[in-house]
Enzyme design. Sequence first.
Site, PDB file in Angstrom:
ATOM      1  CB  SER A 125      45.483  96.548 -46.804  1.00 43.46           C
ATOM      2  OG  SER A 125      45.502  97.881 -46.333  1.00 43.46           O
ATOM      3  CB  SER A 126      45.293 101.088 -49.848  1.00 45.29           C
ATOM      4  OG  SER A 126      44.859 101.519 -48.572  1.00 45.29           O
ATOM      5  CB  CYS A 127      48.567  99.846 -45.466  1.00 50.09           C
ATOM      6  SG  CYS A 127      48.555  98.102 -45.022  1.00 50.09           S
ATOM      7  CE1 TYR A 154      46.240  93.701 -41.841  1.00 50.25           C
ATOM      8  CE2 TYR A 154      46.473  95.613 -43.259  1.00 50.25           C
ATOM      9  CZ  TYR A 154      45.768  94.496 -42.864  1.00 50.25           C
ATOM     10  OH  TYR A 154      44.599  94.172 -43.500  1.00 50.25           O
ATOM     11  CE  LYS A 158      45.897  91.584 -45.087  1.00 46.71           C
ATOM     12  NZ  LYS A 158      44.986  90.447 -45.366  1.00 46.71           N
ATOM     13  CG  HIS A 197      40.271 100.518 -39.910  1.00 44.05           C
ATOM     14  ND1 HIS A 197      39.818  99.218 -39.882  1.00 44.05           N
ATOM     15  CD2 HIS A 197      41.584 100.444 -40.257  1.00 44.05           C
ATOM     16  CE1 HIS A 197      40.804  98.391 -40.192  1.00 44.05           C
ATOM     17  NE2 HIS A 197      41.883  99.111 -40.415  1.00 44.05           N
TER      18      HIS A 197
END
Length: 396
Positions: A125-127, A154, A158, A197
């Site tokens: 994920s971009s997070c 989270y 990842k 989201h």
Amino acid sequence: MTATTSNQQLTTSGAPRLPRDARIYVAGHLGLVGSGIWRAFERHGYTNLLGRSIDEMDLMNQQIVDDFFAAEKPDCVVLVAAKVGGINANNTYRGQFIYENLMIELNVIHSAYKHGVKKLLFLGSSCIYPKLAEQPIKEEALLTGPLEPTNEPYAIAKIAGIRLCDAYNRQYGTNFISAMPTNMYGPGDNYHPENSHVLPAMIRKIHLSRLLEEGDFDGLAKINEYESRALNVKGSACNDLFGWLNESGITVSGLNDFNDLNEVQRTVSTKGVTLTLWGSGTPFREFLYSDDLAEACVFLLENAEYKDMAFTDESGTVQSHINVGSGVEVTIKELAETVKEVVGFEGEISFDTSKPDGTPRKLMDSSRLRALGWSPKVSLKEGITFAYKDFLSRFR
């Protein structure tokens, strides 16, 4: 394995294409991203796909996962399965988000190594990137600064999945690659009133606002009933139609008595409906339609190897993940206006600045993937139109 330097573009070394009869396990094949990847494999002629629902296989159970790999012997794995949610869910269920995602990753990736899987694609994920990373975000920004606090658990899970793939590749010679998609949306999305989201949450709220605006109380009641049953809510405000709307930020100025539906309609027609969304509306976000991501995943599995993707960042750390984004960013306010136009809501959208914004800007630099020849096909407005049709199909 020889890693490229961080400023070099990704090139392939003639990676062999997957056989069309390869046994491909898509972990998480029923979700937004996983179902899109499944459809993409079918479009490309792959005929031996494996999938298990959460009821059929608990990915947090190491023995069950290992038994599956031993019995089914997949040649290729796409690891999409994860516990996911929006800013509220990430911030509320912090322990669950880090524990469940770590367990899923550890079990699937280790079993893939143990049972000789030839290729694995891990979806992150971009997070994973720092809250204040330089924009657009390059792959080498990983671990260069503090994460956004609301989704840190989270993100850490990842990041662990990415580093696990790298570690197994370097120690055991596996061919496990990682792709970091930007914000996803599309058919099969999660429209849960609390855990969705930003974009699906907007579609749901703006659709409800339109139904109230049009006086479609039967339509409102149908969705209320669906969500009450899905959430197992009994005797709460969710059974109060207008209290339920208010929980979603949907109000009518000066209207406090909802017993007379004719009066409600008259007031709505003169005062209008207001939808209040979280935050200031100023943060920038990038969105990618789920079928575009699916095509990117198949493209990477067919064209890229770990040895091609690995690079050394400025700290001397070998990385191998790759960004997957649309390259287009909009503010949350602009996004809301686009959804409003697609849905046909004519009321007012306001913003509650007392609520968190999250990361101020998050645009991915996907130039390494673009250099290979992949690019997205679906525009944001077109994708939102498809997603809205999918949302409506749930209530027919």
